[in-house]
Design an enzyme around this catalytic site. Structure first.
Site, PDB file in Angstrom:
ATOM      1  N   PHE A 196       1.984   3.971  -6.285  1.00  0.00           N
ATOM      2  CA  PHE A 196       1.217   2.759  -5.984  1.00  0.00           C
ATOM      3  C   PHE A 196       1.374   1.717  -7.087  1.00  0.00           C
ATOM      4  CE2 PHE A 196      -2.700   0.379  -6.678  1.00  0.00           C
ATOM      5  CZ  PHE A 196      -2.969  -0.155  -5.429  1.00  0.00           C
ATOM      6  N   ASP A 197       1.226   2.127  -8.348  1.00  0.00           N
ATOM      7  CA  ASP A 197       1.314   1.187  -9.477  1.00  0.00           C
ATOM      8  C   ASP A 197       2.667   0.483  -9.511  1.00  0.00           C
ATOM      9  OD1 ASP A 197      -0.486   3.447  -9.931  1.00  0.00           O
ATOM     10  OD2 ASP A 197      -0.880   2.561 -11.878  1.00  0.00           O
ATOM     11  N   THR A 198       3.724   1.284  -9.408  1.00  0.00           N
ATOM     12  CA  THR A 198       5.072   0.723  -9.485  1.00  0.00           C
ATOM     13  C   THR A 198       5.309  -0.270  -8.360  1.00  0.00           C
ATOM     14  OG1 THR A 198       5.907   2.763 -10.503  1.00  0.00           O
ATOM     15  CG2 THR A 198       7.523   1.284  -9.502  1.00  0.00           C
TER      16      THR A 198
END
Length: 422
Positions: A196-198
């Site tokens: 999700f972060d990437t």
């Protein structure tokens, strides 16, 4: 995705910052974490704040502990979801929040909380759109095992090559985003887990948003429950999916850039007698520009090669037991070949844009074929000598064969890319 367990309760003063803590079965660590964070924010944060505990379908007493903390500490709220996934929890909590600045951190508080105000200050002021803590800056201080350090650096190098990422640390559990930006980006983020972060950061970069980086002090949690191999494979699948979406134009990046991106800076007009960029002779560097020579190319190529080799070995080890030695070697080599070419194209030889990209990747595939021949031949020879070789011996043979393939790759890529910088 399960809905909120309860509506976020109104506070006397609207929160400027909402810090989300996603948790799954953290009944032991949750209390000390939230109390420490609440005390720090109360003493050092100059704006109203809120702490949201996002419970990811815990099956222990995590939810009970969270409810107790919400009753004990002002500004602590609880959000319960019926399904697991850190990305799912963050998306739900951020979407439900009314604070103009949204952040999250891991429950282990591996990051020194002194970095929290520097993280969110550029977002509160409007200077930046997203902010991340980075463990890979020169001024960061990090305590963690060699395996995690190597994997983290290899992963971020892979992102630079495969997705042209310009941020330094995609996986540090210490990030913040402006709420108006989150409203536009979150519906486009498909991953609900660790990628999700990437995905969020890549979309933000491609939309022309400013990402602020804060060097952090980080002490790794030795009791971390993250499955490194499973997470790495999921991340690689995410890189492939997002890369395809970017190449096919499936994402509305042009609309996002027009809506959220910062306007390009206008170059100053040249003074009388000053050479314009178009007047600089071929091969002549612009003022302040250092030509890329062979020594620097070798250093950067070696760095990319180390990251590619580590990613290759990780994939080989992860799939060796399921596929066998030769198929695992083919899969690992193919998966890292495209990323290696893209990384060398941008980082080693300074080439950006799509011009000649097909030719360069064709040369990369030729290098892949040579590497496959060398590594497969080395494996075959080893298995002739020993039917069931020890795993360290097998890996050592593959590393040696990859080194030989790396030399050939550098020669091929330099012949094709040198003096073709755009």
């Amino acid at each position: 995705m399960g809905g909120p367990r309860a509506a976020i309760r109104a506070r006397p003063t609207a929160a400027v910052l909402d810090v989300v803590i996603p948790v799954y079965n953290e009944e032991v660590d949750l209390g000390p974490c939230v109390r420490r964070l609440h005390a720090h924010l109360s003493a050092h944060f100059p704006y109203p704040f809120q702490i949201t505990i996002a419970d990811n379908a815990s099956v222990d007493d995590t939810l009970k502990v969270a409810d107790g903390l919400a009753g004990e500490l002002p500004g602590v709220e609880v959000l319960h979801l019926d399904a697991k996934g850190r990305g799912r929890a963050l998306s739900a909590a951020w979407s439900a929040s009314s604070a103009p600045v949204l952040a999250y951190m891991d429950v282990d508080l591996s990051t020194d909380l002194a970095a929290l105000l520097p993280l969110v200050a550029p977002l509160i002021s409007g200077h930046s759109d997203l902010a991340i803590g980075t463990r890979l800056a020169r001024t960061s201080r990090v305590v963690r095992g060699t395996k995690r350090e190597v994997i983290s650096r290899a992963y971020n190098l892979l992102l630079r090559g495969a997705l042209a990422a310009r941020f330094s640390d995609a996986q540090c559990g210490f990030k913040a985003i402006r709420a108006d930006v989150a409203v536009e980006l979150l519906p486009l983020v498909r991953d609900t887990g660790w990628f999700f972060d990437t995905e969020l950061l890549v979309l933000a970069q491609r939309a022309g948003l400013r990402i602020h980086e804060v060097p952090v002090d980080w002490v790794d949690d030795p009791d971390s429950r993250v499955d490194i191999v499973a997470t790495a494979l999921a991340d690689l699948r995410g890189v492939g999916r997002l890369g395809r979406a970017l190449l096919t134009g499936a994402l509305p990046l042009a609309d996002l850039r027009a809506q959220l991106g910062r306007a390009p800076l206008t170059a100053p007009r040249a003074q009388p007698g000053q050479a314009r960029p178009s007047q600089v002779l071929p091969g002549q560097a612009l003022p302040g520009q250092v030509p890329v020579g062979l020594p620097r190319q070798l250093v950067r190529f070696a760095a990319v090669g180390v990251a590619s080799t580590l990613a290759y070995l990780l994939l080989f080890v992860a799939t060796r037991g399921l596929l066998g030695a030769q198929p695992a070697n083919l899969l690992a080599l193919l998966a890292t070949a495209v990323a290696n070419t893209a990384a060398n194209r941008r980082l080693t030889f300074g080439i950006s844009g799509r011009r000649h990209a097909a030719r360069h990747h064709a040369q990369g595939l030729l290098a892949f074929a040579l590497g496959l021949t060398l590594t497969s031949g080395a494996l075959a020879a080893l298995h002739v000598v020993s039917a069931v070789p020890a795993r360290p011996v097998e890996l050592a043979v593959l590393v040696a064969a990859n080194l030989a393939a790396t030399v050939l790759r550098f020669v091929l890529l330099r012949l094709g890319m040198h003096h073709r910088r755009t």
